[in-house]
Design a protein around this motif. Structure first.
Motif, PDB file in Angstrom:
ATOM      1  N   ALA A 287       0.826  -1.212   0.000  1.00 21.66           N
ATOM      2  CA  ALA A 287       0.000   0.000   0.000  1.00 21.66           C
ATOM      3  C   ALA A 287       0.857   1.257   0.000  1.00 21.66           C
ATOM      4  N   ILE A 288       1.944   1.238   0.774  1.00 24.15           N
ATOM      5  CA  ILE A 288       2.813   2.426   0.840  1.00 24.15           C
ATOM      6  C   ILE A 288       3.563   2.615  -0.470  1.00 24.15           C
ATOM      7  N   GLU A 289       4.082   1.523  -1.038  1.00 22.32           N
ATOM      8  CA  GLU A 289       4.864   1.640  -2.272  1.00 22.32           C
ATOM      9  C   GLU A 289       3.998   1.992  -3.471  1.00 22.32           C
ATOM     10  N   ALA A 290       2.674   1.865  -3.350  1.00 25.03           N
ATOM     11  CA  ALA A 290       1.772   2.258  -4.431  1.00 25.03           C
ATOM     12  C   ALA A 290       1.573   3.772  -4.484  1.00 25.03           C
ATOM     13  N   VAL A 291       1.956   4.476  -3.428  1.00 22.81           N
ATOM     14  CA  VAL A 291       1.809   5.929  -3.390  1.00 22.81           C
ATOM     15  C   VAL A 291       2.856   6.548  -4.312  1.00 22.81           C
ATOM     16  N   PRO A 292       2.459   7.467  -5.201  1.00 24.31           N
ATOM     17  CA  PRO A 292       3.435   8.117  -6.089  1.00 24.31           C
ATOM     18  C   PRO A 292       4.466   8.913  -5.285  1.00 24.31           C
ATOM     19  N   GLY A 293       5.737   8.755  -5.643  1.00 28.04           N
ATOM     20  CA  GLY A 293       6.810   9.454  -4.954  1.00 28.04           C
ATOM     21  C   GLY A 293       7.519   8.613  -3.914  1.00 28.04           C
ATOM     22  N   VAL A 294       7.011   7.413  -3.655  1.00 26.71           N
ATOM     23  CA  VAL A 294       7.637   6.517  -2.677  1.00 26.71           C
ATOM     24  C   VAL A 294       8.578   5.584  -3.418  1.00 26.71           C
ATOM     25  N   GLU A 295       9.833   5.540  -2.956  1.00 26.71           N
ATOM     26  CA  GLU A 295      10.824   4.663  -3.569  1.00 26.71           C
ATOM     27  C   GLU A 295      10.751   3.258  -2.986  1.00 26.71           C
ATOM     28  N   SER A 296      10.747   3.153  -1.660  1.00 28.85           N
ATOM     29  CA  SER A 296      10.668   1.840  -1.012  1.00 28.85           C
ATOM     30  C   SER A 296      10.144   2.010   0.404  1.00 28.85           C
ATOM     31  N   ALA A 297       9.773   0.881   1.002  1.00 32.14           N
ATOM     32  CA  ALA A 297       9.286   0.890   2.378  1.00 32.14           C
ATOM     33  C   ALA A 297       9.797  -0.360   3.087  1.00 32.14           C
ATOM     34  N   GLN A 298      10.304  -0.184   4.303  1.00 32.35           N
ATOM     35  CA  GLN A 298      10.742  -1.297   5.144  1.00 32.35           C
ATOM     36  C   GLN A 298       9.785  -1.352   6.328  1.00 32.35           C
ATOM     37  N   VAL A 299       8.999  -2.416   6.363  1.00 37.46           N
ATOM     38  CA  VAL A 299       7.940  -2.536   7.362  1.00 37.46           C
ATOM     39  C   VAL A 299       8.294  -3.663   8.324  1.00 37.46           C
ATOM     40  N   SER A 300       8.080  -3.432   9.631  1.00 40.14           N
ATOM     41  CA  SER A 300       8.324  -4.442  10.650  1.00 40.14           C
ATOM     42  C   SER A 300       7.097  -4.555  11.546  1.00 40.14           C
ATOM     43  N   HIS A 301       6.513  -5.755  11.571  1.00 40.66           N
ATOM     44  CA  HIS A 301       5.342  -5.937  12.427  1.00 40.66           C
ATOM     45  C   HIS A 301       5.746  -6.073  13.892  1.00 40.66           C
ATOM     46  N   THR A 302       6.983  -6.536  14.158  1.00 39.12           N
ATOM     47  CA  THR A 302       7.414  -6.680  15.551  1.00 39.12           C
ATOM     48  C   THR A 302       7.662  -5.322  16.192  1.00 39.12           C
ATOM     49  N   ALA A 303       8.243  -4.399  15.445  1.00 43.35           N
ATOM     50  CA  ALA A 303       8.485  -3.058  15.975  1.00 43.35           C
ATOM     51  C   ALA A 303       7.280  -2.151  15.775  1.00 43.35           C
ATOM     52  N   GLY A 304       6.403  -2.512  14.845  1.00 45.23           N
ATOM     53  CA  GLY A 304       5.231  -1.684  14.573  1.00 45.23           C
ATOM     54  C   GLY A 304       5.583  -0.418  13.834  1.00 45.23           C
ATOM     55  N   THR A 305       6.612  -0.495  12.985  1.00 48.51           N
ATOM     56  CA  THR A 305       7.054   0.692  12.267  1.00 48.51           C
ATOM     57  C   THR A 305       7.178   0.416  10.776  1.00 48.51           C
ATOM     58  N   ALA A 306       7.181   1.507  10.019  1.00 49.31           N
ATOM     59  CA  ALA A 306       7.461   1.461   8.588  1.00 49.31           C
ATOM     60  C   ALA A 306       8.385   2.627   8.276  1.00 49.31           C
ATOM     61  N   VAL A 307       9.558   2.321   7.719  1.00 47.93           N
ATOM     62  CA  VAL A 307      10.499   3.362   7.302  1.00 47.93           C
ATOM     63  C   VAL A 307      10.323   3.522   5.798  1.00 47.93           C
ATOM     64  N   VAL A 308       9.874   4.702   5.396  1.00 45.66           N
ATOM     65  CA  VAL A 308       9.533   4.965   4.006  1.00 45.66           C
ATOM     66  C   VAL A 308      10.611   5.844   3.391  1.00 45.66           C
ATOM     67  N   THR A 309      11.191   5.395   2.278  1.00 44.70           N
ATOM     68  CA  THR A 309      12.172   6.187   1.537  1.00 44.70           C
ATOM     69  C   THR A 309      11.445   6.840   0.368  1.00 44.70           C
ATOM     70  N   LEU A 310      11.567   8.165   0.285  1.00 40.18           N
ATOM     71  CA  LEU A 310      10.817   8.935  -0.704  1.00 40.18           C
ATOM     72  C   LEU A 310      11.743   9.497  -1.779  1.00 40.18           C
ATOM     73  N   LYS A 311      11.264   9.516  -3.027  1.00 38.49           N
ATOM     74  CA  LYS A 311      11.983  10.150  -4.126  1.00 38.49           C
ATOM     75  C   LYS A 311      11.656  11.635  -4.175  1.00 38.49           C
ATOM     76  N   GLU A 312      10.438  11.956  -3.828  1.00 36.66           N
ATOM     77  CA  GLU A 312       9.972  13.340  -3.816  1.00 36.66           C
ATOM     78  C   GLU A 312       9.123  13.550  -2.578  1.00 36.66           C
ATOM     79  N   ASP A 313       8.791  14.787  -2.313  1.00 36.50           N
ATOM     80  CA  ASP A 313       8.063  15.108  -1.095  1.00 36.50           C
ATOM     81  C   ASP A 313       6.627  14.567  -1.171  1.00 36.50           C
ATOM     82  N   VAL A 314       6.292  13.725  -0.210  1.00 36.37           N
ATOM     83  CA  VAL A 314       4.944  13.164  -0.089  1.00 36.37           C
ATOM     84  C   VAL A 314       4.437  13.541   1.289  1.00 36.37           C
TER      85      VAL A 314
END
Length: 127
Positions: free
Chosen positions: A80-107
């Motif tokens: 779902a996150i990587e489908a957003v325009p401007g998102v390069e990649s996303a690292q999601v962890s269910h154990t930590a409950g976080t998602a680190v999103v790398t962006l190509k442009e400002d989203v």
């Protein structure tokens, strides 16, 4: 025939000992390799030691997400996150409950939050 049998036994012993010796050798370990530049002086290129790295304009945002319980949840949120325009990649962890999103442009944070909440997960914070 006795000499042939002895030679065959010696040959088998050499093959087995060579195989055991090769198990101790790590072929992917480059720590013992010598740089080619130092081995062959003709290959020294002026300015080759200077690192010319180009800085990319990438940004990262960290999202705290509640409700993920397994790897399938991670994959669903990542998709779902990587489908957003401007998102390069996303690292999601269910154990930590976080998602680190790398962006190509400002989203905007609201766009990312809406994409995750559309998958029925709750976004607590976007930093």
């Amino acid at each position: 025939p006795m000499c042939g049998a002895a030679a065959m036994s010696l040959s088998s012993f050499c093959v087995v000992s060579n195989a055991l010796r090769l198990n101790l050798f790590n072929i992917r370990d480059a720590a013992k390799d010598k740089p080619i530049r130092n081995a062959i002086p003709e290959l020294n290129i002026p300015g080759a030691d200077e690192k010319t790295t180009e800085e990319e304009s990438t940004m990262q945002k960290t999202m705290k997400i509640e409700g993920m319980m397994c790897e399938h949840c991670e994959a669903r949120v990542r998709k779902a996150i990587e489908a957003v325009p401007g998102v390069e990649s996303a690292q999601v962890s269910h154990t930590a409950g976080t998602a680190v999103v790398t962006l190509k442009e400002d989203v905007s944070a609201e766009t990312l939050k809406a994409a995750v909440e559309a998958q029925d997960y709750q976004v607590l914070e976007v930093a």
